[in-house]
Design an enzyme around this catalytic site. Structure first.
Site, PDB file in Angstrom:
ATOM      1  CG  MET A  44      36.175   2.247  49.676  1.00 15.91           C
ATOM      2  SD  MET A  44      35.445   0.680  48.737  1.00 15.91           S
ATOM      3  CE  MET A  44      33.751   0.781  49.736  1.00 15.91           C
ATOM      4  N   GLY A  85      35.229   7.138  56.613  1.00 16.83           N
ATOM      5  CA  GLY A  85      34.474   8.091  57.293  1.00 16.83           C
ATOM      6  C   GLY A  85      34.290   9.250  56.391  1.00 16.83           C
ATOM      7  CE  LYS A  86      36.238   8.210  50.662  1.00 15.71           C
ATOM      8  NZ  LYS A  86      36.437   7.052  51.405  1.00 15.71           N
ATOM      9  CG  ASP A 146      30.145  10.956  49.261  1.00 14.71           C
ATOM     10  OD1 ASP A 146      31.212  10.910  49.353  1.00 14.71           O
ATOM     11  OD2 ASP A 146      29.307   9.994  49.900  1.00 14.71           O
ATOM     12  CD  GLU A 147      31.649   6.919  46.833  1.00 15.41           C
ATOM     13  OE1 GLU A 147      32.803   6.532  46.374  1.00 15.41           O
ATOM     14  OE2 GLU A 147      31.091   6.220  47.866  1.00 15.41           O
ATOM     15  CB  ALA A 148      34.472  13.921  43.910  1.00 11.44           C
ATOM     16  CB  CYS A 165      47.393  -5.512  61.370  1.00 13.32           C
ATOM     17  SG  CYS A 165      47.870  -3.941  60.858  1.00 13.32           S
ATOM     18  CB  CYS A 177      47.942  -0.654  57.552  1.00 18.94           C
ATOM     19  SG  CYS A 177      48.966  -2.145  57.676  1.00 18.94           S
TER      20      CYS A 177
HETATM   21  P1  ADP Z   1      33.632   6.214  53.623  1.00 18.52           P
HETATM   22  O1  ADP Z   1      32.760   7.208  53.061  1.00 18.52           O
HETATM   23  O2  ADP Z   1      35.175   6.716  53.763  1.00 18.52           O
HETATM   24  O3  ADP Z   1      33.705   4.953  52.769  1.00 18.52           O
HETATM   25  P2  ADP Z   1      31.804   6.083  55.713  1.00 18.52           P
HETATM   26  O4  ADP Z   1      31.423   7.460  56.269  1.00 18.52           O
HETATM   27  O5  ADP Z   1      30.678   5.552  54.773  1.00 18.52           O
HETATM   28  O6  ADP Z   1      33.265   5.999  54.942  1.00 18.52           O
HETATM   29  O7  ADP Z   1      31.893   5.034  56.917  1.00 18.52           O
HETATM   30  C1  ADP Z   1      32.607   4.962  58.057  1.00 18.52           C
HETATM   31  C2  ADP Z   1      31.995   4.118  59.071  1.00 18.52           C
HETATM   32  O8  ADP Z   1      32.313   2.602  58.670  1.00 18.52           O
HETATM   33  C3  ADP Z   1      32.765   4.051  60.325  1.00 18.52           C
HETATM   34  O9  ADP Z   1      32.354   4.979  61.339  1.00 18.52           O
HETATM   35  C4  ADP Z   1      32.519   2.741  60.896  1.00 18.52           C
HETATM   36  O10 ADP Z   1      31.194   2.748  61.444  1.00 18.52           O
HETATM   37  C5  ADP Z   1      32.321   1.639  59.660  1.00 18.52           C
HETATM   38  N1  ADP Z   1      33.557   1.018  59.249  1.00 18.52           N
HETATM   39  C6  ADP Z   1      33.504  -0.236  58.904  1.00 18.52           C
HETATM   40  N2  ADP Z   1      34.643  -0.748  58.681  1.00 18.52           N
HETATM   41  C7  ADP Z   1      35.507  -0.113  59.056  1.00 18.52           C
HETATM   42  C8  ADP Z   1      37.055  -0.031  58.904  1.00 18.52           C
HETATM   43  N3  ADP Z   1      37.786  -0.811  58.659  1.00 18.52           N
HETATM   44  N4  ADP Z   1      37.697   1.287  59.500  1.00 18.52           N
HETATM   45  C9  ADP Z   1      36.842   2.043  59.923  1.00 18.52           C
HETATM   46  N5  ADP Z   1      35.447   2.236  59.811  1.00 18.52           N
HETATM   47  C10 ADP Z   1      34.923   1.114  59.571  1.00 18.52           C
HETATM   48 MG    MG Z   2      31.501   6.997  51.327  1.00 14.16          MG
HETATM   49 ZN    ZN Z   3      47.658  -3.969  58.503  1.00 17.41          ZN
END
Ligand code: ADP
Ligand code: MG
Ligand code: ZN
Length: 208
Positions: A21, A24-25, A95-97, A155, A184
């Site tokens: 999560m 940025g997916k 999305d969310e596949a 971290c 991580c």
């Molecule tokens: P996903 O679909 O993988 O959950 P999203 O595309 O919805 O991710 O969101 C990505 C965005 O989330 C990043 O561009 C940033 O703005 C925000 N963000 C919030 N917390 C974090 C984090 N811990 N690491 C990276 N991005 C984060």
């Molecule tokens: Mg998402």
């Molecule tokens: Zn860490």
């Protein structure tokens, strides 16, 4: 006389976008869908109805980007929704596949043989670090995998895990910030319980 050669459809492409999560997916899926539309390709996007956090008629990223999408209950419903427009649609986004059933894998293969480009985004692992639903199999049959990392909220290192905060062990607890955070390998605690969470006194990085 020439031997009869049936009309051949060039195969399409399966592109899988995975990561924890906040990696940025959805952003990446939306970026690819928007570029396809700039190239005047006809696009259809779907998401499972389990994830109603933001919109019923769109996918959304944590950075508030959106793209129109149809909510479907399962792969069978996805087929029914796509079927009437299948001839015109060139690009299918999902999305969310991870929340779809395994029959999504066979359906993605059907679509790719019809020449479609299929863009699939989803979590590759659960909050306990196990492979998630049909995603590993989709990665295996895909043409391309983008494995994204988030930022570890403890971290600041690249994060491959989704940490569930609190002690619920149910597979599906839908939520975002406050319920889950990116971690991580070193900071990931798959079986965190209430007592353990007190021991884990680590400084949190600031969310920008
Ligand atoms: P996903 O679909 O993988 O959950 P999203 O595309 O919805 O991710 O969101 C990505 C965005 O989330 C990043 O561009 C940033 O703005 C925000 N963000 C919030 N917390 C974090 C984090 N811990 N690491 C990276 N991005 C984060
Ligand atoms: Mg998402
Ligand atoms: Zn860490």
């Amino acid at each position: 006389m020439q031997p009869h050669t049936p009309a051949r459809t060039e195969p399409g492409r399966i592109e899988v976008i995975v990561g924890p999560m906040f990696s940025g997916k959805s952003e990446e899926l939306i970026r690819r869908l928007k570029r396809a539309r700039i190239a005047r390709q006809r696009v259809a996007c779907f998401k499972p109805d389990i994830d109603l956090r933001y919109h019923r008629t769109a996918i959304a990223s944590h950075s508030s980007q959106t793209h129109e999408a149809t909510t479907v209950a399962n792969t069978e419903r996805l087929k029914e929704a796509l079927h009437p427009q299948l001839a015109e649609i060139e690009v299918v986004g999902i999305d969310e596949a991870q929340f779809f059933d395994d029959s999504l894998v066979a359906y993605a293969l059907d679509l790719v043989h019809l020449g479609k480009r299929i863009l699939i985004a989803g979590l590759d692992t659960t909050f306990t670090g196990e492979p998630f639903g049909p995603i590993p199999a989709l990665m295996a049959v895909s043409d391309e995998v983008a494995k994204l990392s988030a930022v570890c909220m403890v971290c600041g290192a690249p994060a491959i895990h989704t940490q569930r905060l609190g002690s619920s062990q149910e597979l599906v607890v839908v939520g975002a910030a406050g319920v889950y955070e990116a971690r991580c390998r070193a900071c990931f605690r798959p079986y965190l319980d209430e007592n353990e969470s007190e021991q884990l006194i680590l400084p949190a990085v600031e969310i920008l």
